[in-house]
Design a protein around this motif. Structure first.
Motif, PDB file in Angstrom:
ATOM      1  N   SER A  21      31.655  35.889  28.175  1.00  0.00           N
ATOM      2  CA  SER A  21      32.243  36.916  29.037  1.00  0.00           C
ATOM      3  C   SER A  21      32.150  36.438  30.488  1.00  0.00           C
ATOM      4  N   PHE A  22      32.887  37.093  31.342  1.00  0.00           N
ATOM      5  CA  PHE A  22      32.859  36.698  32.748  1.00  0.00           C
ATOM      6  C   PHE A  22      31.437  36.790  33.306  1.00  0.00           C
ATOM      7  N   ASP A  23      30.700  37.811  32.892  1.00  0.00           N
ATOM      8  CA  ASP A  23      29.316  37.979  33.356  1.00  0.00           C
ATOM      9  C   ASP A  23      28.397  36.858  32.885  1.00  0.00           C
ATOM     10  N   GLU A  24      28.710  36.268  31.725  1.00  0.00           N
ATOM     11  CA  GLU A  24      27.902  35.181  31.182  1.00  0.00           C
ATOM     12  C   GLU A  24      28.355  33.809  31.683  1.00  0.00           C
ATOM     13  N   PHE A  25      29.516  33.776  32.271  1.00  0.00           N
ATOM     14  CA  PHE A  25      30.112  32.534  32.743  1.00  0.00           C
ATOM     15  C   PHE A  25      29.322  32.043  33.959  1.00  0.00           C
ATOM     16  N   PHE A  36      39.998  34.593  33.733  1.00  0.00           N
ATOM     17  CA  PHE A  36      40.921  35.063  32.704  1.00  0.00           C
ATOM     18  C   PHE A  36      42.111  34.120  32.544  1.00  0.00           C
ATOM     19  N   PHE A  37      42.570  33.549  33.639  1.00  0.00           N
ATOM     20  CA  PHE A  37      43.637  32.550  33.556  1.00  0.00           C
ATOM     21  C   PHE A  37      43.183  31.363  32.708  1.00  0.00           C
ATOM     22  N   LEU A  38      41.968  30.881  32.930  1.00  0.00           N
ATOM     23  CA  LEU A  38      41.453  29.728  32.182  1.00  0.00           C
ATOM     24  C   LEU A  38      41.307  30.040  30.687  1.00  0.00           C
ATOM     25  N   ASP A  89      31.660  29.687  41.540  1.00  0.00           N
ATOM     26  CA  ASP A  89      32.833  29.505  42.397  1.00  0.00           C
ATOM     27  C   ASP A  89      34.129  29.979  41.745  1.00  0.00           C
ATOM     28  N   ILE A  90      34.049  30.455  40.516  1.00  0.00           N
ATOM     29  CA  ILE A  90      35.245  30.912  39.818  1.00  0.00           C
ATOM     30  C   ILE A  90      35.259  32.434  39.817  1.00  0.00           C
ATOM     31  N   ASP A  91      36.330  32.991  40.362  1.00  0.00           N
ATOM     32  CA  ASP A  91      36.417  34.455  40.392  1.00  0.00           C
ATOM     33  C   ASP A  91      36.978  34.969  39.065  1.00  0.00           C
ATOM     34  N   GLU A  92      36.969  36.267  38.912  1.00  0.00           N
ATOM     35  CA  GLU A  92      37.358  36.885  37.644  1.00  0.00           C
ATOM     36  C   GLU A  92      38.806  36.585  37.265  1.00  0.00           C
TER      37      GLU A  92
END
Length: 81
Positions: free
Chosen positions: A10-14, A25-27, A18-21
């Motif tokens: 998840s984004f929180d676990e990422f 999601f794009f990646l 330097d990578i925003d939300e």
């Protein structure tokens, strides 16, 4: 029926600060697109996903994403503690 699951953090676990939300999601969607393209190129057009499940809110481009992947999409928001 065989089933494969790709589980992304998840984004929180990422752990890349330097990578925003939005980029995250794009990646994730880019990874889906690359993987599906490689599978189709290697196995042929018959080898397609039957469903893709995302654990985030519906993207504005959901119709296009579903058409590209060639399957239905399920949006399943993560449970909050």
């Amino acid at each position: 029926m065989n089933m494969t699951a790709w589980i992304f953090p998840s984004f929180d676990e990422f752990l890349l600060p330097d990578i925003d939300e939005r980029l995250y999601f794009f990646l994730i969607e880019l990874q889906f697109a690359v993987t599906i393209t490689l599978i189709r190129d290697a196995m042929g057009p018959w080898c397609m996903p039957t469903n893709a499940t995302f654990t985030y809110e519906e993207p504005v481009h959901m119709t296009e994403l579903s058409e590209f992947l060639g399957c239905s999409l399920t949006l399943k928001l993560p449970k909050t503690p």
